[in-house]
Scaffold this active site. Structure first.
Site, PDB file in Angstrom:
ATOM      1  N   HIS A  55       0.886  -1.065  -0.034  1.00  0.00           N
ATOM      2  CA  HIS A  55       0.045   0.027   0.055  1.00  0.00           C
ATOM      3  C   HIS A  55       1.011   1.252  -0.028  1.00  0.00           C
ATOM      4  CE1 HIS A  55      -2.191  -3.063   2.223  1.00  0.00           C
ATOM      5  NE2 HIS A  55      -3.401  -2.646   1.630  1.00  0.00           N
ATOM      6  N   ASP A  58       2.405   1.695   3.484  1.00  0.00           N
ATOM      7  CA  ASP A  58       3.223   0.563   3.943  1.00  0.00           C
ATOM      8  C   ASP A  58       4.449   1.296   3.625  1.00  0.00           C
ATOM      9  OD1 ASP A  58       1.068  -0.879   4.147  1.00  0.00           O
ATOM     10  OD2 ASP A  58       1.516  -2.115   2.400  1.00  0.00           O
ATOM     11  N   MET A  89       2.354  -5.397  -7.703  1.00  0.00           N
ATOM     12  CA  MET A  89       1.052  -4.785  -7.541  1.00  0.00           C
ATOM     13  C   MET A  89       1.234  -3.750  -6.166  1.00  0.00           C
ATOM     14  SD  MET A  89      -1.403  -4.506  -5.162  1.00  0.00           S
ATOM     15  CE  MET A  89      -1.749  -5.822  -4.027  1.00  0.00           C
ATOM     16  N   GLU A 182     -11.150  -5.958  -5.225  1.00  0.00           N
ATOM     17  CA  GLU A 182     -11.124  -7.069  -4.483  1.00  0.00           C
ATOM     18  C   GLU A 182     -12.348  -6.698  -3.458  1.00  0.00           C
ATOM     19  OE1 GLU A 182      -7.692  -7.092  -1.988  1.00  0.00           O
ATOM     20  OE2 GLU A 182      -8.629  -8.223  -0.354  1.00  0.00           O
ATOM     21  N   LYS A 184     -15.187  -8.057  -0.258  1.00  0.00           N
ATOM     22  CA  LYS A 184     -15.066  -8.665   0.893  1.00  0.00           C
ATOM     23  C   LYS A 184     -16.587  -8.377   1.485  1.00  0.00           C
ATOM     24  CE  LYS A 184     -12.405  -8.519   5.257  1.00  0.00           C
ATOM     25  NZ  LYS A 184     -11.249  -8.105   5.864  1.00  0.00           N
ATOM     26  N   GLU A 218     -10.292 -13.131  -2.972  1.00  0.00           N
ATOM     27  CA  GLU A 218      -9.540 -13.591  -1.866  1.00  0.00           C
ATOM     28  C   GLU A 218     -10.177 -14.870  -1.285  1.00  0.00           C
ATOM     29  OE1 GLU A 218      -7.591 -10.967   0.880  1.00  0.00           O
ATOM     30  OE2 GLU A 218      -8.264 -12.070   2.710  1.00  0.00           O
ATOM     31  N   HIS A 221     -11.980 -14.073   1.989  1.00  0.00           N
ATOM     32  CA  HIS A 221     -13.381 -13.116   1.688  1.00  0.00           C
ATOM     33  C   HIS A 221     -14.389 -14.063   1.210  1.00  0.00           C
ATOM     34  CE1 HIS A 221     -10.464  -9.606   1.575  1.00  0.00           C
ATOM     35  NE2 HIS A 221     -10.780 -10.120   2.601  1.00  0.00           N
ATOM     36  N   ASP A 246      -5.708 -13.095  -4.254  1.00  0.00           N
ATOM     37  CA  ASP A 246      -4.959 -13.152  -2.657  1.00  0.00           C
ATOM     38  C   ASP A 246      -5.300 -14.411  -2.195  1.00  0.00           C
ATOM     39  OD1 ASP A 246      -4.414 -10.334  -2.845  1.00  0.00           O
ATOM     40  OD2 ASP A 246      -5.895  -9.833  -1.558  1.00  0.00           O
ATOM     41  N   ASP A 256     -11.836 -12.338   9.440  1.00  0.00           N
ATOM     42  CA  ASP A 256     -11.041 -12.619   8.403  1.00  0.00           C
ATOM     43  C   ASP A 256      -9.571 -13.010   9.148  1.00  0.00           C
ATOM     44  OD1 ASP A 256      -9.793 -12.327   5.960  1.00  0.00           O
ATOM     45  OD2 ASP A 256      -9.707 -10.335   6.116  1.00  0.00           O
ATOM     46  N   ASP A 258      -6.848 -14.731   7.537  1.00  0.00           N
ATOM     47  CA  ASP A 258      -5.585 -14.455   6.780  1.00  0.00           C
ATOM     48  C   ASP A 258      -4.651 -15.432   7.036  1.00  0.00           C
ATOM     49  OD1 ASP A 258      -6.530 -12.321   5.484  1.00  0.00           O
ATOM     50  OD2 ASP A 258      -5.866 -10.716   6.947  1.00  0.00           O
ATOM     51  N   ASP A 292      -1.846 -13.100   0.624  1.00  0.00           N
ATOM     52  CA  ASP A 292      -2.444 -11.956   1.358  1.00  0.00           C
ATOM     53  C   ASP A 292      -2.734 -12.659   2.987  1.00  0.00           C
ATOM     54  OD1 ASP A 292      -3.536  -9.448   2.539  1.00  0.00           O
ATOM     55  OD2 ASP A 292      -5.132  -9.438   1.564  1.00  0.00           O
TER      56      ASP A 292
HETATM   57  C1  GCO Z   1      -8.140  -7.096   4.275  1.00  0.00           C
HETATM   58  C2  GCO Z   1      -7.752  -7.282   2.830  1.00  0.00           C
HETATM   59  C3  GCO Z   1      -6.536  -6.383   2.743  1.00  0.00           C
HETATM   60  C4  GCO Z   1      -6.374  -6.040   1.065  1.00  0.00           C
HETATM   61  C5  GCO Z   1      -5.232  -5.179   0.861  1.00  0.00           C
HETATM   62  C6  GCO Z   1      -4.866  -4.928  -0.509  1.00  0.00           C
HETATM   63  O1  GCO Z   1      -9.016  -8.089   4.284  1.00  0.00           O
HETATM   64  O2  GCO Z   1      -7.549  -6.485   5.033  1.00  0.00           O
HETATM   65  O3  GCO Z   1      -7.499  -8.557   2.019  1.00  0.00           O
HETATM   66  O4  GCO Z   1      -5.436  -7.237   3.271  1.00  0.00           O
HETATM   67  O5  GCO Z   1      -6.202  -7.132   0.418  1.00  0.00           O
HETATM   68  O6  GCO Z   1      -5.574  -3.923   1.713  1.00  0.00           O
HETATM   69  O7  GCO Z   1      -5.884  -4.069  -1.194  1.00  0.00           O
HETATM   70 MN    MN Z   2      -6.910  -9.159   0.453  1.00  0.00          MN
HETATM   71 MN    MN Z   3      -8.273 -10.100   3.733  1.00  0.00          MN
END
Ligand code: GCO
Ligand code: MN
Ligand code: MN
Length: 392
Positions: A55, A58, A89, A182, A184, A218, A221, A246, A256, A258, A292
């Site tokens: 980002h 970041d 990306m 993306e 979610k 993702e 998601h 992702d 979420d 991850d 991700d």
């Molecule tokens: C989340 C998202 C993020 C995005 C990221 C890139 O659930 O926090 O998946 O990780 O993928 O902001 O755009």
């Molecule tokens: Mn993501």
């Molecule tokens: Mn996510």
């Protein structure tokens, strides 16, 4: 070197925010020190990753001066080059600052929307500078708890306006960048607009420059929404819209998570890798394979690198398993023989008077077809045995 060690050709990438995640959650602060982006690039390179994504914030802190930005970016670019990596990306943080507390592109306030669009224009300049070819939009705050505050119709319209505007910017600048949206379903908002990849695919078809906009599905998601990631990705691939992905893992019905790729729902992960790699005969996905995800909060920095290595190894192991499965003679036999080819060709060719008449005239015995077992129990068991290493 093992066959499952990552190589550049695998195109594995991680976000700075993934391996840089210090383990903060809503109930506790960081458990690991926050590493500098340059240290993260070096660590990722040592693990064998090919790309590093980010980002804007970041890398460049919110509100940094132009000189600070230039120095930070120059130092980062040098590290990426020294490590033989790339930045496939870039994305824009449209969720952390309080200005975005009620959304960015879908905010009711035109000043917030303008600020978000302007921030993306800057992030697109950064993306171009870093050589990224994909720009992801994740609308973290594009949703609501109090639905009476906004018409969902207006939210969609405002989202479209922002994306059309930014497509125009990329075209004007002649940047070689495409957008990946993306979806979610929720978190951090109670309900997010465009909650699934399917919603995004339709929305894209309403954009002014739809050819430069695709999706970034993702695993977590789609799973949170109780949907099949494989089906969503398949529809995106069929539409030529899988611009990014992702990869992670997720238990259904949770926040979420991850998690490390393949650490939950190994079967879903297998089917996803099989689809992406085209081992069943479809055209493979050729973009970057982005993880991700982040390490458990139990881990120190070594655990973070174990996590990153695990994501990549599991992907490659599943890839080998997928090809073994599709090459298995019994599988080929079970999947072979797709029925009456004349009828198949007639349906594929589309409507005509003659083909309509041919369909009417064809001899089709519904009872015989209905009575025949399809042997999917056997097929699925063979898949499980491949997955468990008991076959091939
Ligand atoms: C989340 C998202 C993020 C995005 C990221 C890139 O659930 O926090 O998946 O990780 O993928 O902001 O755009
Ligand atoms: Mn993501
Ligand atoms: Mn996510």
């Amino acid at each position: 070197m093992s066959a499952f060690d990552p190589v550049a050709a695998d195109k594995f990438s991680f976000g700075l925010w993934t391996v840089g995640n210090p383990g903060r959650d809503p109930f506790g602060g960081p458990v690991r020190p926050t590493l500098d982006p340059v240290q993260l690039v070096e660590g990722l390179a040592a693990c064998g990753a090919w790309g590093v994504n980010l980002h804007d914030n970041d890398l460049v802190p919110f509100g940094a001066s132009a000189t600070e930005r230039d120095n930070i970016v120059a130092r980062f670019k040098a590290a990426v080059k020294r490590c033989g990596m790339c930045v496939p990306m870039t994305t824009c943080n449209l969720f952390s600052h309080p200005i975005f507390k009620d959304g960015a592109f879908t905010s009711n306030d035109p000043a917030v929307r303008a600020f978000a669009v302007r921030k993306c224009m800057d992030a697109l300049d950064l993306a171009h500078d870093l050589g990224s070819s994909v720009f992801v939009f994740w609308g973290g705050r594009e949703g609501t708890e109090a639905d009476a505050c906004r018409s969902p119709i207006v939210a969609v319209r405002h989202m479209r306006e922002a994306l059309n505007f930014l497509c125009g910017y990329v075209k004007e600048r002649r940047y070689d960048i495409v957008f990946a949206l993306e979806a979610k379903p929720n978190e951090p908002r109670s309900d997010t607009y465009f909650p699934t990849t399917g919603h995004m695919l339709h929305f894209i078809s309403t954009l002014q420059h739809q050819e430069m906009v695709g999706v970034n599905p993702e695993v977590a998601h789609e799973t949170m929404a109780g949907l099949s990631m494989v089906h969503g990705v398949g529809q995106a691939m069929e539409a030529g819209k899988l611009f990014h992905i992702d990869l992670n893992a997720q238990k259904i019905g949770r926040y979420d998570q991850d998690l490390r790729f393949g650490s939950e729902d190994v079967r879903g992960a297998f089917l996803l890798v099989r689809l992406l790699e085209g081992s069943a005969g479809n055209a493979p996905y050729t973009g970057s394979l982005h993880f991700d995800a982040h390490a458990y909060r139990t881990e120190d920095q070594q655990g973070v690198w174990d996590f990153a290595t695990g994501c990549m190894r599991t992907y490659k192991i599943l890839k080998a398993r997928a090809f073994a499965f599709d090459a298995d003679p019994e599988v080929r036999d079970l999947l072979g023989g797709q029925g009456n080819t004349a009828l198949n060709d007639a349906l594929a060719a589309g409507w005509s008077l003659e083909r309509g008449a041919a369909l009417r005239a064809a001899v089709i015995d519904p009872d015989a077809i209905g009575a025949k077992g399809l042997r999917y129990e056997r097929l699925d068991q063979i898949m499980i045995e491949h997955l468990l290493g008991a076959r091939g």
